[in-house]
Design a protein around this motif. Structure first.
Motif, PDB file in Angstrom:
ATOM      1  N   TYR A   1       0.826  -1.193   0.000  1.00  0.00           N
ATOM      2  CA  TYR A   1       0.000   0.000   0.000  1.00  0.00           C
ATOM      3  C   TYR A   1       0.871   1.258   0.000  1.00  0.00           C
ATOM      4  N   GLN A   2       0.368   2.310  -0.616  1.00  0.00           N
ATOM      5  CA  GLN A   2       1.104   3.565  -0.726  1.00  0.00           C
ATOM      6  C   GLN A   2       0.872   4.485   0.462  1.00  0.00           C
ATOM      7  N   THR A   3      -0.216   4.247   1.228  1.00  0.00           N
ATOM      8  CA  THR A   3      -0.548   5.133   2.354  1.00  0.00           C
ATOM      9  C   THR A   3      -0.788   4.391   3.661  1.00  0.00           C
ATOM     10  N   LEU A   4      -1.044   3.099   3.626  1.00  0.00           N
ATOM     11  CA  LEU A   4      -1.334   2.333   4.838  1.00  0.00           C
ATOM     12  C   LEU A   4      -0.056   1.732   5.409  1.00  0.00           C
ATOM     13  N   ARG A   5       0.121   1.828   6.726  1.00  0.00           N
ATOM     14  CA  ARG A   5       1.311   1.331   7.400  1.00  0.00           C
ATOM     15  C   ARG A   5       1.017   0.025   8.128  1.00  0.00           C
ATOM     16  N   ASN A   6       2.067  -0.754   8.413  1.00  0.00           N
ATOM     17  CA  ASN A   6       1.879  -1.987   9.179  1.00  0.00           C
ATOM     18  C   ASN A   6       1.638  -1.646  10.642  1.00  0.00           C
ATOM     19  N   ASP A   7       1.381  -2.688  11.453  1.00  0.00           N
ATOM     20  CA  ASP A   7       0.956  -2.462  12.834  1.00  0.00           C
ATOM     21  C   ASP A   7       1.988  -1.709  13.668  1.00  0.00           C
ATOM     22  N   ASP A   8       3.274  -1.987  13.470  1.00  0.00           N
ATOM     23  CA  ASP A   8       4.291  -1.302  14.265  1.00  0.00           C
ATOM     24  C   ASP A   8       4.827  -0.050  13.573  1.00  0.00           C
ATOM     25  N   ASP A   9       4.207   0.337  12.453  1.00  0.00           N
ATOM     26  CA  ASP A   9       4.522   1.580  11.738  1.00  0.00           C
ATOM     27  C   ASP A   9       5.990   1.639  11.301  1.00  0.00           C
ATOM     28  N   THR A  10       6.553   0.472  10.949  1.00  0.00           N
ATOM     29  CA  THR A  10       7.936   0.431  10.492  1.00  0.00           C
ATOM     30  C   THR A  10       8.047   0.449   8.974  1.00  0.00           C
ATOM     31  N   ASN A  11       6.937   0.159   8.285  1.00  0.00           N
ATOM     32  CA  ASN A  11       6.973   0.121   6.829  1.00  0.00           C
ATOM     33  C   ASN A  11       5.552   0.183   6.287  1.00  0.00           C
ATOM     34  N   PHE A  12       5.459   0.337   4.977  1.00  0.00           N
ATOM     35  CA  PHE A  12       4.131   0.306   4.369  1.00  0.00           C
ATOM     36  C   PHE A  12       3.588  -1.127   4.398  1.00  0.00           C
ATOM     37  N   LEU A  13       2.286  -1.218   4.579  1.00  0.00           N
ATOM     38  CA  LEU A  13       1.633  -2.524   4.718  1.00  0.00           C
ATOM     39  C   LEU A  13       1.688  -3.313   3.420  1.00  0.00           C
ATOM     40  N   ARG A  14       2.042  -4.595   3.525  1.00  0.00           N
ATOM     41  CA  ARG A  14       1.983  -5.507   2.392  1.00  0.00           C
ATOM     42  C   ARG A  14       0.887  -6.530   2.646  1.00  0.00           C
ATOM     43  N   GLU A  15       0.200  -6.921   1.572  1.00  0.00           N
ATOM     44  CA  GLU A  15      -0.954  -7.810   1.729  1.00  0.00           C
ATOM     45  C   GLU A  15      -1.167  -8.609   0.454  1.00  0.00           C
ATOM     46  N   GLU A  16      -1.681  -9.824   0.613  1.00  0.00           N
ATOM     47  CA  GLU A  16      -2.033 -10.664  -0.532  1.00  0.00           C
ATOM     48  C   GLU A  16      -3.498 -10.424  -0.877  1.00  0.00           C
ATOM     49  N   VAL A  17      -3.781 -10.122  -2.148  1.00  0.00           N
ATOM     50  CA  VAL A  17      -5.157  -9.846  -2.571  1.00  0.00           C
ATOM     51  C   VAL A  17      -5.470 -10.665  -3.812  1.00  0.00           C
ATOM     52  N   ASP A  18      -6.766 -10.914  -4.048  1.00  0.00           N
ATOM     53  CA  ASP A  18      -7.157 -11.652  -5.242  1.00  0.00           C
ATOM     54  C   ASP A  18      -7.649 -10.691  -6.322  1.00  0.00           C
ATOM     55  N   SER A  19      -7.946 -11.247  -7.498  1.00  0.00           N
ATOM     56  CA  SER A  19      -8.294 -10.421  -8.659  1.00  0.00           C
ATOM     57  C   SER A  19      -9.610  -9.679  -8.490  1.00  0.00           C
ATOM     58  N   LEU A  20     -10.470 -10.108  -7.555  1.00  0.00           N
ATOM     59  CA  LEU A  20     -11.736  -9.421  -7.326  1.00  0.00           C
ATOM     60  C   LEU A  20     -11.547  -8.127  -6.541  1.00  0.00           C
ATOM     61  N   HIS A  21     -10.373  -7.946  -5.941  1.00  0.00           N
ATOM     62  CA  HIS A  21     -10.160  -6.802  -5.065  1.00  0.00           C
ATOM     63  C   HIS A  21      -9.052  -5.885  -5.562  1.00  0.00           C
ATOM     64  N   ILE A  22      -8.695  -5.992  -6.835  1.00  0.00           N
ATOM     65  CA  ILE A  22      -7.650  -5.150  -7.394  1.00  0.00           C
ATOM     66  C   ILE A  22      -8.097  -4.628  -8.760  1.00  0.00           C
ATOM     67  N   ARG A  23      -7.678  -3.415  -9.075  1.00  0.00           N
ATOM     68  CA  ARG A  23      -8.035  -2.803 -10.362  1.00  0.00           C
ATOM     69  C   ARG A  23      -6.958  -1.793 -10.752  1.00  0.00           C
ATOM     70  N   PRO A  24      -6.899  -1.374 -12.021  1.00  0.00           N
ATOM     71  CA  PRO A  24      -5.963  -0.311 -12.398  1.00  0.00           C
ATOM     72  C   PRO A  24      -6.362   1.003 -11.719  1.00  0.00           C
ATOM     73  N   VAL A  25      -5.438   1.952 -11.720  1.00  0.00           N
ATOM     74  CA  VAL A  25      -5.766   3.290 -11.218  1.00  0.00           C
ATOM     75  C   VAL A  25      -6.729   3.941 -12.203  1.00  0.00           C
ATOM     76  N   PRO A  26      -7.847   4.496 -11.743  1.00  0.00           N
ATOM     77  CA  PRO A  26      -8.812   5.119 -12.669  1.00  0.00           C
ATOM     78  C   PRO A  26      -8.161   6.226 -13.485  1.00  0.00           C
ATOM     79  N   PRO A  27      -8.485   6.311 -14.765  1.00  0.00           N
ATOM     80  CA  PRO A  27      -7.902   7.360 -15.614  1.00  0.00           C
ATOM     81  C   PRO A  27      -8.521   8.721 -15.312  1.00  0.00           C
ATOM     82  N   ASP A  28      -7.799   9.773 -15.672  1.00  0.00           N
ATOM     83  CA  ASP A  28      -8.363  11.120 -15.568  1.00  0.00           C
ATOM     84  C   ASP A  28      -9.470  11.263 -16.605  1.00  0.00           C
ATOM     85  N   VAL A  29     -10.565  11.887 -16.201  1.00  0.00           N
ATOM     86  CA  VAL A  29     -11.664  12.149 -17.129  1.00  0.00           C
ATOM     87  C   VAL A  29     -11.716  13.652 -17.381  1.00  0.00           C
ATOM     88  N   GLU A  30     -12.635  14.047 -18.243  1.00  0.00           N
ATOM     89  CA  GLU A  30     -12.733  15.471 -18.535  1.00  0.00           C
ATOM     90  C   GLU A  30     -12.953  16.273 -17.258  1.00  0.00           C
TER      91      GLU A  30
END
Length: 345
Positions: free
Chosen positions: A245-274
């Motif tokens: 994660y780019q903004t979420l930290r792990n429990d002891d706040d020593t690093n950014f949180l890492r997590e295993e996720v499946d394809s139902l819970h991940i998507r590209p970054v939304p594009p800019d619209v008009e």
């Protein structure tokens, strides 16, 4: 049901009242079933107060002679929405689709030919199914005694008051491909699509590369409707990914949180619209809050480029600057779609 108001509860959820019952069980989120209040809540001020209900379309026994009764929390109930005479729908409409004895929340992704049929995408299961217009209704939330978005003026239609038919009324089943929960045997039976529903359409799967920036969804209670920025660290087997994660930290706040996720819970970054100079009431937006993007709807347009945004999952209304909002987009079948009125199609 969102919010607790003793007067509303005593009015809408008294003994014998018709209701719709929601479920938070895995595989059934986003579904509503018709029922009747058998025993009203004893505590009119608690969202978790228990109510005994009897389902109208679900049966306790295999013979289909005894209707299912269940004790549910008050927060799971709402009145049935008033009938609306709506003969057609359009692309990106948020709808409820009648399937296997209940109403399931989805979004119109395609108008199919000239037969008044529509492809509906279900976010929870990533399934896309074609329905007749007679088995659809606009999706609305009931909050503090009001329907959101507001009801449209409509003349009563006798045909619209009828409950759509399906093959059987014996077991509570989930949208296809969603995991079916095990509960005393009455909800684990999966049935084929009824004659009202056409065959499933192929859904495009997207793969993500090492180092790619993505957004990740969390279904935990309190985080529904939120997406968090992340980076793909590893492509795992069976459509799973290790992300940081780019903004979420792990429990002891020593690093950014890492997590295993499946394809139902991940998507590209939304594009800019008009560029949107101004949002309007009922526009769907994502609001930047607590390190993530939270889905909501504009409820009030305020002064100085500020807005009140209503979040249906938490029944909250918060104020945001225009710069903290973006047009809400859905990643559907490999394409970005928006239901916001701020964009014209």
């Amino acid at each position: 049901m969102a919010g607790v108001n003793a007067d509303l509860i005593s009015q809408y959820f008294k003994k014998g009242a018709a209701v719709e019952i929601s479920s938070d069980e895995e595989g059934f989120r986003g579904s509503l079933y018709a029922g009747t209040v058998i025993r009203p809540p004893g505590n009119l001020t608690s969202r978790s107060a228990k109510v005994l209900v009897e389902y109208k379309t679900l049966m306790e026994d295999k013979a289909g002679k005894r209707r299912l009764r269940e004790e549910v929390e008050l927060v799971q109930l709402r009145p049935p929405p008033p009938e609306e005479n709506r003969p057609s729908f359009k692309f990106s409409d948020e709808v409820d689709a009648y399937y296997n004895d209940g109403w399931w929340e989805g979004i119109i992704t395609q108008v199919v030919g000239e037969d008044n049929k529509y492809s509906v995408f279900f976010r929870g299961s990533r399934e896309q199914i074609t329905f007749k217009a007679s088995n659809l209704r606009l999706h609305r939330e009931w909050a503090n005694g009001m329907w959101v978005p507001p009801l449209e003026p409509a003349e009563p239609s006798p045909a619209a008051a009828e409950t759509p038919k399906s093959e059987s009324r014996r077991s509570k089943t989930s949208i296809p491909a969603a995991k079916t929960p095990k509960s005393e045997g009455r909800r684990s039976k999966k049935r084929s699509l009824s004659n009202e529903v056409e065959a499933n359409e192929e859904v495009v799967e997207r793969t993500f590369n090492l180092g790619e920036h993505v957004e990740v969804k969390n279904d935990e209670e309190g985080f529904e409707g939120a997406w968090f920025g992340a980076t793909v660290m590893k492509n795992l087997k069976e459509g799973k990914y290790l992300v940081e994660y780019q903004t979420l930290r792990n429990d002891d706040d020593t690093n950014f949180l890492r997590e295993e996720v499946d394809s139902l819970h991940i998507r590209p970054v939304p594009p800019d619209v008009e560029l949107i100079d101004r949002f309007e009431v009922d526009d769907e937006v994502d609001a930047s809050c607590n390190d993530g993007w939270w889905r909501g709807a504009i409820s009030k347009v305020l002064k100085n480029d500020r807005y009140s945004v209503y979040f249906k999952t938490s029944d909250e209304e918060l104020k945001f600057n225009h710069s903290d909002l973006r047009v809400h987009q859905e990643w559907i079948n490999g394409k970005w779609n928006t239901a916001s009125k701020a964009l014209k199609f």
